[in-house]
Design a protein around this motif. Structure first.
Motif, PDB file in Angstrom:
ATOM      1  N   ALA A   2       6.397  25.336  31.697  1.00  0.00           N
ATOM      2  CA  ALA A   2       5.818  25.203  33.041  1.00  0.00           C
ATOM      3  C   ALA A   2       4.461  25.875  33.121  1.00  0.00           C
ATOM      4  CB  ALA A   2       6.754  25.818  34.067  1.00  0.00           C
ATOM      5  N   GLY A   3       3.474  25.133  33.654  1.00  0.00           N
ATOM      6  CA  GLY A   3       2.149  25.684  33.851  1.00  0.00           C
ATOM      7  C   GLY A   3       1.306  25.774  32.602  1.00  0.00           C
ATOM      8  N   ALA A   4       1.838  25.308  31.472  1.00  0.00           N
ATOM      9  CA  ALA A   4       1.088  25.385  30.209  1.00  0.00           C
ATOM     10  C   ALA A   4       0.918  23.991  29.634  1.00  0.00           C
ATOM     11  CB  ALA A   4       1.826  26.278  29.225  1.00  0.00           C
ATOM     12  N   VAL A   5      -0.005  23.885  28.663  1.00  0.00           N
ATOM     13  CA  VAL A   5      -0.214  22.619  27.962  1.00  0.00           C
ATOM     14  C   VAL A   5       0.397  22.746  26.577  1.00  0.00           C
ATOM     15  CG1 VAL A   5      -1.928  21.012  27.075  1.00  0.00           C
ATOM     16  CG2 VAL A   5      -2.332  22.162  29.259  1.00  0.00           C
ATOM     17  N   ALA A   6       1.288  21.819  26.238  1.00  0.00           N
ATOM     18  CA  ALA A   6       1.938  21.848  24.919  1.00  0.00           C
ATOM     19  C   ALA A   6       1.063  21.129  23.907  1.00  0.00           C
ATOM     20  CB  ALA A   6       3.301  21.175  25.006  1.00  0.00           C
ATOM     21  N   ALA A   7       1.237  21.485  22.626  1.00  0.00           N
ATOM     22  CA  ALA A   7       0.519  20.779  21.558  1.00  0.00           C
ATOM     23  C   ALA A   7       1.545  20.101  20.669  1.00  0.00           C
ATOM     24  CB  ALA A   7      -0.312  21.765  20.748  1.00  0.00           C
ATOM     25  N   ALA A   8       1.289  18.834  20.353  1.00  0.00           N
ATOM     26  CA  ALA A   8       2.169  18.110  19.427  1.00  0.00           C
ATOM     27  C   ALA A   8       1.380  17.812  18.169  1.00  0.00           C
ATOM     28  CB  ALA A   8       2.668  16.815  20.074  1.00  0.00           C
ATOM     29  N   GLY A   9       1.940  18.172  17.024  1.00  0.00           N
ATOM     30  CA  GLY A   9       1.220  17.966  15.757  1.00  0.00           C
ATOM     31  C   GLY A   9       1.738  16.807  14.944  1.00  0.00           C
ATOM     32  N   ALA A  49      -1.969  21.522  34.885  1.00  0.00           N
ATOM     33  CA  ALA A  49      -0.669  22.049  34.438  1.00  0.00           C
ATOM     34  C   ALA A  49      -0.231  23.223  35.318  1.00  0.00           C
ATOM     35  CB  ALA A  49      -0.755  22.476  32.978  1.00  0.00           C
ATOM     36  N   LYS A  50      -1.206  24.057  35.743  1.00  0.00           N
ATOM     37  CA  LYS A  50      -0.878  25.195  36.615  1.00  0.00           C
ATOM     38  C   LYS A  50      -0.468  24.704  38.010  1.00  0.00           C
ATOM     39  CE  LYS A  50      -3.881  28.527  34.294  1.00  0.00           C
ATOM     40  NZ  LYS A  50      -5.256  29.012  34.274  1.00  0.00           N
TER      41      LYS A  50
END
Length: 327
Positions: A2-9, A49-50
């Protein structure tokens, strides 16, 4: 998350994120580290995201996962895909912060728009549809693309238009659900494909077949300049012509960005053509020049080559004479 940006590799990580957040909205940003416009949009995404903690925002480096980029037809950065229940529901090409914000808000609220915001959204959509149907003298809204139609009716209409040498551009309604539904209401025509000439609806496949049978199709639709003549004209448009993804101001792939930097350092004037804006030129030039990739550099109508050739010429000191047409 929540409130963050995920990274997918990887493709697997993306799939996991989509399944994990199955019932909520997932926004995936296909980006590249070399593109400043992507860095700006990452900041926009972090702010969103926030604000919208129920949405999952994901960054995916487009060139690091070519199989995913290919699967979703990502040909430039930044591109945003919107997923619900692991299904793609929307798409946004380019660095358009207001549009990204609008789309996120719309998908969160679903159908629960207030009347006033619904009206303004409708006005925005109608303006966009008007722009799309006037994007070319002859516009075909279809399922898929002329090279790869994704329904029998679309395939037939493309065959008829090509047989008559009609010059047309197309829009894949599968790429944008909002356009797909909105155009039915806008044009009062419930099915696809739909053909427009000079911004006016001509009709679907049955109408086109009737016009073909009566001989009227040739008088209504603009004729295509032969592709070969068009390509010759384009490569001779300026003494030095660069065919690339994007333009001088904003390259949309790493190779195009590198060649632009080299060209700018020579001090030689040159013009560019964005192959992402014209699928016919993009595919046709590969055959015409017998060169399968982009960017492609031409001097006085003759192909010099791509990035590797330009790098070699630069290292050997031959690039400047070649660009001046001395070699």
């Amino acid at each position: 998350m929540a409130g963050a940006v995920a990274a997918a590799g990887s493709a697997e990580q993306l799939q996991e994120l989509l399944q994990l957040r199955d019932r909520s909205l997932v926004v995936v940003h296909f980006w590249a580290p070399w593109a400043p416009q992507c860095a700006q949009m990452n900041e926009v995404m972090a702010a969103l995201a926030k604000e919208h903690t129920q949405v999952t925002f994901v960054q995916l480096e487009a060139e690091a996962v070519p199989e995913v980029s290919e699967k979703y037809g990502i040909s430039s950065v930044p591109t945003f895909l919107f997923f619900k229940n692991s299904q793609k529901v929307d798409r946004l090409d380019g660095a358009h912060a207001p549009e990204l914000t609008k789309k996120v808000q719309r998908h969160i609220s679903g159908t629960s728009l207030s009347p006033s915001s619904s009206d303004s959204a409708k006005e925005d959509l109608n303006a966009r549809l008007k722009k799309l149907i006037n994007a070319a003298p002859c516009m075909l809204f279809m399922k898929g693309s002329p090279k790869e139609p994704r329904c029998g009716f679309s395939k037939q209409i493309v065959e008829i238009l090509n047989k008559h040498g009609v010059s047309f551009s197309s829009f894949d309604i599968f790429s944008d659900e909002e356009v797909r539904q909105g155009l039915k209401t806008y044009s009062n025509w419930p099915t696809y494909p739909q053909l427009y000439v000079n911004g006016e609806l001509i009709g679907g496949l049955d109408i086109i077949k009737e016009l073909e049978a009566s001989g009227e199709l040739d008088t209504i639709c603009p004729k295509a300049q032969k592709l070969e003549d068009r390509l010759k004209s384009l490569i001779n448009k300026a003494p030095v012509m660069l065919f690339m993804k994007g333009n001088k101001q904003m390259a949309k792939c790493g190779f195009s960005k590198q060649i632009i930097e080299i060209m700018n350092n020579t001090g030689i004037d040159y013009e560019t053509f964005d192959i992402l804006e014209d699928e016919e030129v993009r595919q046709g030039l590969k055959t015409f020049s017998n060169w399968p990739t982009y960017p492609q550099l031409y001097v006085k109508g003759e192909l010099v080559g791509g990035l590797d050739i330009v790098k070699e010429l630069k290292e050997s000191g031959e690039l400047l004479p070649v660009l001046k047409g001395e070699n």
